[in-house]
Write a protein that holds these residues in place. Structure first.
Motif, PDB file in Angstrom:
ATOM      1  N   ASP A 280       0.835  -1.108  -0.031  1.00 20.91           N
ATOM      2  CA  ASP A 280      -0.053   0.040   0.060  1.00 20.91           C
ATOM      3  C   ASP A 280       1.033   1.349  -0.004  1.00 20.91           C
ATOM      4  O   ASP A 280       0.182   2.214   0.096  1.00 20.91           O
ATOM      5  CB  ASP A 280      -1.024  -0.021   1.077  1.00 20.91           C
ATOM      6  CG  ASP A 280      -0.228   0.049   2.654  1.00 20.91           C
ATOM      7  OD1 ASP A 280       1.146  -0.453   2.653  1.00 20.91           O
ATOM      8  OD2 ASP A 280      -0.669  -0.015   3.528  1.00 20.91           O
ATOM      9  N   ARG A 281       2.207   1.195  -0.131  1.00 15.90           N
ATOM     10  CA  ARG A 281       2.915   2.147  -0.153  1.00 15.90           C
ATOM     11  C   ARG A 281       2.991   2.827  -1.418  1.00 15.90           C
ATOM     12  O   ARG A 281       2.521   2.497  -2.409  1.00 15.90           O
ATOM     13  CB  ARG A 281       4.518   2.026   0.262  1.00 15.90           C
ATOM     14  CG  ARG A 281       4.865   1.600   1.475  1.00 15.90           C
ATOM     15  CD  ARG A 281       6.230   1.122   1.751  1.00 15.90           C
ATOM     16  NE  ARG A 281       6.239   0.589   3.057  1.00 15.90           N
ATOM     17  CZ  ARG A 281       7.429  -0.521   3.503  1.00 15.90           C
ATOM     18  NH1 ARG A 281       8.320  -0.364   2.772  1.00 15.90           N
ATOM     19  NH2 ARG A 281       7.374  -0.750   4.794  1.00 15.90           N
ATOM     20  N   PRO A 282       3.240   4.255  -1.363  1.00 17.94           N
ATOM     21  CA  PRO A 282       3.087   5.158  -3.010  1.00 17.94           C
ATOM     22  C   PRO A 282       3.929   4.501  -3.675  1.00 17.94           C
ATOM     23  O   PRO A 282       5.021   4.084  -3.569  1.00 17.94           O
ATOM     24  CB  PRO A 282       3.649   6.404  -2.303  1.00 17.94           C
ATOM     25  CG  PRO A 282       3.417   6.762  -0.700  1.00 17.94           C
ATOM     26  CD  PRO A 282       3.548   5.058  -0.257  1.00 17.94           C
ATOM     27  N   CYS A 283       3.373   4.796  -5.033  1.00 16.91           N
ATOM     28  CA  CYS A 283       4.016   4.172  -6.267  1.00 16.91           C
ATOM     29  C   CYS A 283       4.177   5.389  -6.997  1.00 16.91           C
ATOM     30  O   CYS A 283       3.665   5.640  -7.874  1.00 16.91           O
ATOM     31  CB  CYS A 283       3.143   2.905  -6.885  1.00 16.91           C
ATOM     32  SG  CYS A 283       3.891   2.395  -8.255  1.00 16.91           S
ATOM     33  N   PRO A 284       5.629   5.888  -6.976  1.00 13.98           N
ATOM     34  CA  PRO A 284       5.775   6.825  -7.759  1.00 13.98           C
ATOM     35  C   PRO A 284       5.831   6.737  -9.336  1.00 13.98           C
ATOM     36  O   PRO A 284       5.548   7.637 -10.105  1.00 13.98           O
ATOM     37  CB  PRO A 284       7.422   7.362  -7.274  1.00 13.98           C
ATOM     38  CG  PRO A 284       7.513   6.793  -6.021  1.00 13.98           C
ATOM     39  CD  PRO A 284       6.553   5.654  -6.148  1.00 13.98           C
ATOM     40  N   THR A 285       6.107   5.433  -9.662  1.00 13.94           N
ATOM     41  CA  THR A 285       6.119   5.145 -11.089  1.00 13.94           C
ATOM     42  C   THR A 285       5.655   3.838 -11.351  1.00 13.94           C
ATOM     43  O   THR A 285       5.676   2.872 -10.895  1.00 13.94           O
ATOM     44  CB  THR A 285       7.662   4.885 -11.654  1.00 13.94           C
ATOM     45  OG1 THR A 285       8.374   6.203 -11.319  1.00 13.94           O
ATOM     46  CG2 THR A 285       7.697   4.464 -13.248  1.00 13.94           C
ATOM     47  N   SER A 286       4.339   3.932 -11.853  1.00 15.44           N
ATOM     48  CA  SER A 286       3.263   2.662 -11.777  1.00 15.44           C
ATOM     49  C   SER A 286       3.834   2.020 -13.247  1.00 15.44           C
ATOM     50  O   SER A 286       4.298   2.400 -14.018  1.00 15.44           O
ATOM     51  CB  SER A 286       1.939   3.358 -12.030  1.00 15.44           C
ATOM     52  OG  SER A 286       1.126   2.202 -12.119  1.00 15.44           O
ATOM     53  N   PRO A 287       3.574   0.533 -13.086  1.00 17.14           N
ATOM     54  CA  PRO A 287       3.080  -0.193 -11.878  1.00 17.14           C
ATOM     55  C   PRO A 287       4.262  -0.582 -10.992  1.00 17.14           C
ATOM     56  O   PRO A 287       5.186  -0.667 -11.466  1.00 17.14           O
ATOM     57  CB  PRO A 287       2.520  -1.504 -12.584  1.00 17.14           C
ATOM     58  CG  PRO A 287       3.227  -1.833 -13.834  1.00 17.14           C
ATOM     59  CD  PRO A 287       3.804  -0.534 -14.324  1.00 17.14           C
ATOM     60  N   CYS A 288       3.874  -0.853  -9.860  1.00 11.47           N
ATOM     61  CA  CYS A 288       4.922  -1.421  -8.695  1.00 11.47           C
ATOM     62  C   CYS A 288       4.731  -2.754  -8.308  1.00 11.47           C
ATOM     63  O   CYS A 288       3.521  -3.158  -8.382  1.00 11.47           O
ATOM     64  CB  CYS A 288       4.839  -0.519  -7.558  1.00 11.47           C
ATOM     65  SG  CYS A 288       5.362   1.194  -7.826  1.00 11.47           S
TER      66      CYS A 288
END
Length: 416
Positions: A280-288
């Protein structure tokens, strides 16, 4: 090549024929491992250097005396030393360099011969090893490379060559994009990432500490915590450091906490472990994939090619009767049987399995973590087949052969 890993040091001695365009591996003439690793000697760099003497003595015996002056050596340290920090690791590596230079005949490799490898290099060298041994680096095999997932003690690596379905799709830019020059033709466009702290030994420590974090007040008051990943009534003591336990000079002071196993089963254990991945952590560049790290989805960009899992994946599955190729779902089923207490009867046909299960109270925890890493961390489908191996064609897998192939360039080699 000396692999200075977190749990031990290993020596590999390879014999190549480099009279052709591509180096031809004739034989791995020596493989030997010792424990503990260099990082265990953090307060004694001299002892760390001398711990390699057993490996070096064996190497000297295996290489003909007339070839020793032109047989380069490298010592590559991995996540164990990386975790010590620069000052301590530099002292150890400087002492290793001095000891090998003064006492052994092999020239230190010109290409960063004694160093802590970047996690990216470690993974990519392992990718080279596997695909070289499988014959997938030949021009006719372009686009058919295997992926590698390596689970070490302190870190885990993933390396694969994603293939996108349309020309408009491509890999996002960043440190994860590794352009590998090998042979003729265009460079290989690889995705790689090394997750420091997600190796099995480090993860095991975090998983045990997580229950103490969750029950902090009671743990400090009673000195004990119950853990679902440990066998029922199993007891062990861990040293736990918390900001809540400090001395007058504000330095954390460790306390002893008793862990009591509940044998609650695979589902309850997985509930604890899956939180470690930070999905659930932020994903600056998707996808993670996990921990907020970008990764092209395996289900879309790596559909039908071979996927190899190594190191602790092999060590965990093979003593329990798993084949060398199995699905993620089958790995999950084995994990459930072990954690739910039904494996003893189901594995009676496997020599040594009962002894292995009885003597290793962390088996449920370790299997659940390795399974969750594939299923939850890397988002592998349950039906996805993976392969595991300790050797391919009689040669140890891992990064050492790939690093040795890279070492052939830039060094004075023995002439026929």
């Amino acid at each position: 090549m000396i692999d200075a890993g977190s749990s031990g040091s290993r020596v590999h001695v390879y014999r190549f024929n480099y009279c052709k365009e591509e180096p031809q591996l004739e034989e791995e003439v020596l493989f030997h491992m010792i424990k503990p690793g260099l990082s265990s000697y953090k307060d004694d760099p001299v002892a760390a250097a001398h711990s390699l003497d057993d490996l070096m003595t064996r190497a000297v015996k295996m290489v003909p005396e007339e070839l020793q002056y032109c047989t380069p050596i490298a010592v590559k340290a991995t996540a164990g030393l990386r975790l010590l920090g620069k000052d301590l690791s530099d002292k150890i590596l400087n002492q290793v360099r001095s000891h090998l230079t003064e006492n052994y005949p092999f020239p230190i490799s010109a290409n960063d011969g004694i160093q802590i490898m970047e996690g990216s290099d470690e993974g990519v060298y392992a990718w080279i090893t596997v695909n070289y041994l499988l014959g997938k680096l030949k021009p006719s095999q372009r686009g058919n490379s295997a992926a590698i997932f390596d689970l070490g003690g302190a870190s885990t690596q993933i390396v694969f060559e994603p293939v996108f379905s349309t020309p408009s799709e491509k890999m996002s830019d960043g440190d994860h994009h590794y352009r590998l020059d090998y042979g003729k033709g265009d460079p290989y466009s690889l995705y790689q990432h090394s997750y420091l702290g997600f190796g099995l030994n480090e993860a095991r420590k975090h998983i045990k500490e997580r229950m103490v974090d969750q029950w902090m007040d009671d743990a400090i008051k009673t000195g004990r915590v119950y853990h679902p990943c440990l066998p029922a009534n199993h007891n062990e003591t861990i040293s736990y450091t918390s900001k809540a336990t400090t001395t007058t000079n504000s330095q954390p002071e460790p306390i002893d906490i008793q862990l009591i196993g509940t044998g609650a089963g695979a589902t309850q254990c997985r509930a604890v472990i899956e939180k470690l991945f930070g999905k659930d952590r932020p994903c600056p560049t998707s996808p993670c994939a996990f921990d907020g790290v970008y990764q092209p989805p395996l289900t879309d960009t790596f559909k039908l090619r071979d996927l190899y899992v190594f190191s602790y994946f092999f060590d965990l599955t093979q003593p329990l009767g798993m084949p060398l190729e199995f699905s993620v779902a089958e790995f999950g089923a084995l994990t459930s049987h072990v954690c739910d207490g039904t494996a003893d009867d189901l594995l009676k046909h496997v020599p040594g399995a009962w002894t292995s299960l009885q003597s290793a109270p962390d088996t449920c925890l370790d299997l659940t973590y390795a399974y969750s890493l594939l299923k939850t961390g890397y988002d592998m489908a349950p039906e996805r087949l993976v392969k595991t191996a300790q050797k391919i064609g009689g040669v140890e897998t891992g990064w050492c052969l790939g690093a040795s192939i890279a070492m052939l360039d830039g060094n004075q080699l023995c002439k026929a």
